[in-house]
Design an enzyme around this catalytic site. Structure first.
Site, PDB file in Angstrom:
ATOM      1  N   ILE A 134      71.266  47.272  46.930  1.00  9.30           N
ATOM      2  CA  ILE A 134      71.629  47.812  48.232  1.00  9.30           C
ATOM      3  C   ILE A 134      71.881  46.612  49.144  1.00  9.30           C
ATOM      4  CG2 ILE A 134      70.472  50.037  48.018  1.00  9.30           C
ATOM      5  CD1 ILE A 134      68.129  48.987  49.536  1.00  9.30           C
ATOM      6  N   ASP A 135      72.686  46.816  50.164  1.00 10.91           N
ATOM      7  CA  ASP A 135      73.109  45.711  51.013  1.00 10.91           C
ATOM      8  C   ASP A 135      71.932  45.076  51.749  1.00 10.91           C
ATOM      9  OD1 ASP A 135      75.755  46.266  50.310  1.00 10.91           O
ATOM     10  OD2 ASP A 135      75.957  47.719  51.935  1.00 10.91           O
ATOM     11  N   LYS A 136      72.117  43.836  52.148  1.00  8.30           N
ATOM     12  CA  LYS A 136      71.085  43.096  52.876  1.00  8.30           C
ATOM     13  C   LYS A 136      70.544  43.900  54.049  1.00  8.30           C
ATOM     14  CE  LYS A 136      70.570  39.170  55.998  1.00  8.30           C
ATOM     15  NZ  LYS A 136      71.266  38.087  56.730  1.00  8.30           N
TER      16      LYS A 136
END
EC number: 5.4.99.-
Length: 302
Positions: A134-136
């Site tokens: 999942i994105d930062k």
């Protein structure tokens, strides 16, 4: 070093943009290579703003990537579940999943390596145990494989679309219908290779189901369930239908927002999969983090 040769088939745009459209390299990386002398046109060094001409020969000498040394770091990880095969972690917003240039430490992988020594090695030294990302600046649940058997099983479940992944988000605008499905292929944005967009060119199938949880005066609280798992899928899909996620720096409004959140108001709230060894259905929830709760409260007051 690896040498790449390209021949232009028409008069086109500036060199850095043209190369970005021909490859998977980012524009900033290409600009750096041009500046460092790794790119030549017809045997001569050029600048990024050189305009491509018909039949130009563009040679890129791709420098070797320096191997990152991944070190174990004692981080305060929120481990939801763990056994000898799998681990489920609730990643905080702002944490990168695995090391990459510019993020060599402080990542989830650094913390996992300190937490346990038995991580799947299928994805190599930089991404041990990582099955999906999942994105930062998205928070929430991730499943981690602790051995190759578990890794192969979880990847197969993702491929067969049998995992369950549900997110909650606050989006700009009021969605009139209670639920819907966004079935629109996603590929790299030719204008910005670090961003994804709905397109028919070099795109992959992408399906997102959404359901309205609550409507506010100017915003909507939604649940989004992934059928596929493309890069930035929910963020790109919500922008595509006209309801971008609040606080999203890539897909949201360019105007500075006043919500109390650093990044997009998106949280991976629910995760379900079949245990690789026991065959048991595993279901996990992660409550909304305080920053997203505060955004929802503020949206309700507007």
């Amino acid at each position: 070093m690896t040498k790449h040769t390209f021949i232009s088939e028409e008069k086109s745009t500036r060199l850095d943009k043209w190369l970005t459209n021909q490859t998977e390299w980012s524009r900033s990386l290409i600009q750096q290579w041009i500046q460092d002398g790794h790119v030549a046109v017809n045997g001569e060094p050029v600048k990024s703003n050189y305009k491509i001409q018909l039949n130009d020969e563009v040679v890129v000498v791709e420098p070797e990537v320096k191997e990152l040394e991944v070190k174990a770091e004692s981080l305060d990880l929120d481990i939801i579940y763990e056994d000898k095969d799998v681990l489920v972690v609730n990643k905080p917003r702002g944490m990168v999943v695995h090391p990459a240039p510019g993020h060599a430490s402080g990542t989830l992988v650094n913390g996992l390596m300190a937490h346990c020594q038995d991580l799947s090695g299928i994805n190599g030294v930089l991404r041990p145990g990582i099955v999906h990302r999942i994105d930062k600046d998205t928070s929430g649940l991730l499943m981690v494989a602790k051995n190759d058997l578990a890794h192969e099983s979880l990847v197969e479940q993702l491929k067969n679309k049998t995992t369950k992944r549900r997110y909650e988000a606050l989006v700009s605008g009021v969605i009139p219908h209670d639920k819907g499905t966004i079935d629109a292929p996603i590929g790299r944005d030719p204008e910005d290779r670090q961003r994804m967009t709905v397109t028919d060119m070099h795109a992959r199938e992408a399906v997102t189901h959404f359901q309205v949880i609550e409507r506010f005066a100017n915003y909507t609280h939604v649940a989004c369930e992934l059928e596929t798992g493309r890069t930035h899928q929910i963020r790109a899909h919500m922008k595509y239908i006209g309801y971008p996620i609040v606080g999203d720096p890539k897909y949201g409004s360019r105007k500075k927002h006043d919500f109390p959140i650093n990044g997009q108001a998106l949280h991976a709230e629910f995760l379900g999969f079949i245990h690789p060894r026991t065959g048991e259905e595993m279901l996990f929830h992660a409550p909304l983090p305080d920053d997203l709760k505060n955004c929802l409260n503020q949206a309700g007051r507007k």
